[in-house]
Write an enzyme that holds these catalytic residues in place. Structure first.
Site, PDB file in Angstrom:
ATOM      1  N   ASP A  11       0.902  -1.152  -0.766  1.00 11.31           N
ATOM      2  CA  ASP A  11      -0.070   0.193  -0.043  1.00 11.31           C
ATOM      3  C   ASP A  11       0.885   0.941   0.111  1.00 11.31           C
ATOM      4  OD1 ASP A  11      -2.809   1.239  -0.255  1.00 11.31           O
ATOM      5  OD2 ASP A  11      -2.769   1.045   1.576  1.00 11.31           O
ATOM      6  N   PRO A  65      -8.644   6.467   6.990  1.00 16.08           N
ATOM      7  CA  PRO A  65      -7.885   6.838   6.316  1.00 16.08           C
ATOM      8  C   PRO A  65      -7.062   7.063   5.111  1.00 16.08           C
ATOM      9  CG  PRO A  65      -8.918   4.268   5.767  1.00 16.08           C
ATOM     10  CD  PRO A  65      -9.594   4.875   6.315  1.00 16.08           C
ATOM     11  N   LEU A  75     -16.713  23.381  19.019  1.00 17.84           N
ATOM     12  CA  LEU A  75     -16.467  23.693  20.377  1.00 17.84           C
ATOM     13  C   LEU A  75     -16.271  21.910  20.778  1.00 17.84           C
ATOM     14  CD1 LEU A  75     -19.172  26.304  21.518  1.00 17.84           C
ATOM     15  CD2 LEU A  75     -16.529  25.968  21.362  1.00 17.84           C
ATOM     16  N   GLU A  97      -1.090  16.015  15.102  1.00 18.93           N
ATOM     17  CA  GLU A  97      -0.175  16.061  14.954  1.00 18.93           C
ATOM     18  C   GLU A  97      -0.213  16.470  13.851  1.00 18.93           C
ATOM     19  OE1 GLU A  97       3.505  13.844  12.865  1.00 18.93           O
ATOM     20  OE2 GLU A  97       1.820  11.839  14.366  1.00 18.93           O
ATOM     21  N   GLY A 148       2.444  19.082  10.368  1.00 18.19           N
ATOM     22  CA  GLY A 148       4.142  18.548  10.246  1.00 18.19           C
ATOM     23  C   GLY A 148       5.140  18.792  10.498  1.00 18.19           C
ATOM     24  N   CYS A 185       7.088  12.888   9.451  1.00 23.20           N
ATOM     25  CA  CYS A 185       6.641  13.931  10.303  1.00 23.20           C
ATOM     26  C   CYS A 185       7.929  14.227  11.192  1.00 23.20           C
ATOM     27  CB  CYS A 185       5.561  14.057  10.571  1.00 23.20           C
ATOM     28  SG  CYS A 185       3.872  14.140   9.600  1.00 23.20           S
ATOM     29  N   GLU A 201       8.487  21.983   4.788  1.00 21.60           N
ATOM     30  CA  GLU A 201       8.541  20.571   4.731  1.00 21.60           C
ATOM     31  C   GLU A 201       8.295  20.084   3.228  1.00 21.60           C
ATOM     32  OE1 GLU A 201       5.774  17.326   7.897  1.00 21.60           O
ATOM     33  OE2 GLU A 201       4.779  18.432   6.575  1.00 21.60           O
ATOM     34  N   LYS A 221       3.745  24.940  18.112  1.00 21.72           N
ATOM     35  CA  LYS A 221       3.958  26.118  17.413  1.00 21.72           C
ATOM     36  C   LYS A 221       3.076  25.349  16.209  1.00 21.72           C
ATOM     37  CE  LYS A 221       8.384  26.243  16.316  1.00 21.72           C
ATOM     38  NZ  LYS A 221       9.850  26.987  16.190  1.00 21.72           N
ATOM     39  N   GLY A 272       1.573  21.569  15.278  1.00 22.60           N
ATOM     40  CA  GLY A 272       0.009  21.249  16.164  1.00 22.60           C
ATOM     41  C   GLY A 272       0.293  20.917  18.163  1.00 22.60           C
TER      42      GLY A 272
END
Length: 484
Positions: free
Chosen positions: A97, A181, A249, A255, A257, A289, A387, A457, A460
């Site tokens: 995959d 996914p 809310l 999580e 880059g 990452c 990135e 930052k 995340g």
């Protein structure tokens, strides 16, 4: 050994396999050859609604949330056992995959996924509140309760591990889940749905909807029946996720880059440092990452280390992920390969010197790119600041410890950092100053479910792994009983 035929590729909703409501399907491509291996259902908003409703019913009926933590833990422990029992098939699917080398799949992905469920199985029966001492004539205590329905949205690069890092704590805390996914890499998620069911997770507790982010992902994110969003992906998409969750809310864990700096001081063991440096930027073909694509080297050893890399990096085995000797496989798809090519061309225009690599590798029609080392780029270069998400390493010299820290902290990201030094005091001192969620010293990518990771930052907020992740899938209720 469980046998599960991936080919039908149906949605898993309420414990049942079903086609998408409109019959739509999408192709799954083997990135090592560029060929279609199967198709899977492409969920619509109606399919997502059905999955959320199934998760809500399963939560409300107490078939999972009503179990004791010990009972949930026993089932999650069985999930870990089934992952290990089905390691060969899971590794085959993950390699097919994503394009991961099969050896890496066994050593990293399968091992960590099993460890995820095993870790949270152990924590499930230790989740509790506390008595609170107050001057009131009352008994005051807190309870930790599940949030409800969790939307788990996972990326293409580590499908199995990053699903486990969300489903493990969410299920341990008593929540139900709808998992979407990445559209490019859905196969292990479908296989895991079967294993979870076989382990004894009740119908409707875990649902899997495959499909695109703009349709299925957006519908799941904005569904009023979802109580929490757990997302791993790009910072660009993360901003939209945070905005949508904020409007409703809903608590969110993200999580995003990363663009980690790897600092090599003059007192480092260069032989060990080189191994860590190469691992940090080629691991998972650079689609990591928490990879280390920015190398900062003390000027006194800069040229020496650059020369070692020029000799060593071209020798890293790149090729068919099915070959157990392969270390670097293909990029996950054509758009990921094109992005890396664009950044390397940009580096040339920005004055960068290609030390090695710098071009794609033509092999079996797959999406391969040679591991690439680039020197002489200024710190404000886009290739340094952004990135790249591929097997590309930029190398910059520094003169002082303060300059190293300043360069390391100079990008918008803050997911990971690394230090190579023989000075223990320096290691602690610099680690304290680095703006990152995790700092590795004298190695890279040392990860365990007991150790939390996450970003600051633009990388995340919230944490995966550790008891910190488990508490993020709960809410606190206070109970105060008058004793008058």
């Amino acid at each position: 050994m469980t046998t599960f035929e991936i080919e039908p590729g149906r949605l898993f909703i309420g414990g049942q396999w079903r086609d998408a409501a409109d019959g739509a399907r999408t192709e799954v491509v083997d990135p090592s050859r560029g060929t279609v291996v199967t198709t899977v259902a492409e969920a619509s908003a109606a399919d997502v609604d059905a999955a959320v409703r199934a998760a809500r019913e399963a939560f409300d009926d107490g078939s999972w949330s009503g179990l004791s933590g010990r009972e949930r833990g026993r089932i999650l422990h069985r999930v870990a056992e089934l992952i290990r029992e089905n390691a060969d098939e899971l590794a085959r699917l993950e390699s097919l995959d994503v394009g991961k080398p099969i050896t890496l799949c066994h050593a990293v992905d399968i091992t960590n996924a099993a460890n995820d469920y095993e870790h949270y199985a152990a924590l499930a029966h230790s989740l509790h509140g506390a008595n609170r001492d107050t001057p009131m004539n009352a008994l005051a205590y807190t309870r930790r309760e599940p949030l409800g329905v969790v939307a788990a949205i996972t990326p293409f690069n580590f499908p199995l591990i990053l699903a486990g890092s969300k489903l493990g704590p969410a299920l341990a805390a008593g929540n139900t889940v709808v998992h979407k996914p990445a559209d490019e890499t859905p196969l292990s998620a479908l296989y895991m749905a079967k294993l979870l069911q076989e382990a004894g997770v009740p119908d409707g507790v875990v649902n899997v909807v495959t499909g695109s982010g703009p349709v299925a992902g957006e519908a799941l994110l904005r569904h009023p029946g979802v109580n929490k969003v757990a997302f791993t992906g790009s910072t660009t998409v993360g901003r939209r996720v945070a905005s949508a969750a904020g409007e409703a809310l809903k608590p969110v864990t993200m999580e995003l880059g990363g663009n980690a700096a790897h600092i090599v001081f003059e007192d480092a063991d260069l032989e060990k440092a080189v191994g860590a440096v190469i691992k940090a930027f080629v691991f998972n073909t650079g689609q990591f990452c928490m990879g280390g694509p920015r190398l900062l080297v003390a000027r006194s050893v800069h040229n020496t280390l650059l020369g070692i890399l020029a000799q060593a990096v071209p020798g890293v085995p790149v090729g068919d992920p099915r070959d157990p000797e392969t270390v670097v496989g293909p990029m996950a798809g054509p758009k990921h390969l094109a992005k890396v090519e664009e950044y390397v061309e940009l580096a040339r225009k920005e004055g960068g010197r290609i030390v090695c690599g710098g071009e794609r590798l033509d092999l079996d029609g797959g999406y391969y790119y040679k591991p690439t080392v680039i020197a002489d780029l200024p710190n404000d270069s886009r290739v340094v600041q952004e990135e790249v998400f591929g097997p590309v390493l930029t190398v910059q010299p520094f003169d002082t410890e303060d300059e190293a820290v300043e360069l390391a902290n100079s990008t918008p990201y803050g997911l990971a950092s690394g230090i190579q030094t023989g000075n223990l005091a320096r290691a602690h001192r610099v680690a304290d100053r680095l703006q990152a969620g995790i700092v590795w010293v004298n190695d890279w990518a040392m990860l365990d479910p007991a150790v939390p990771f996450g970003g600051v930052k633009d990388s995340g907020f919230g944490r995966e792994y550790g008891p910190e992740a488990l508490t993020a899938y709960t809410k606190v209720k206070s109970v105060v009983v008058s004793l008058d």
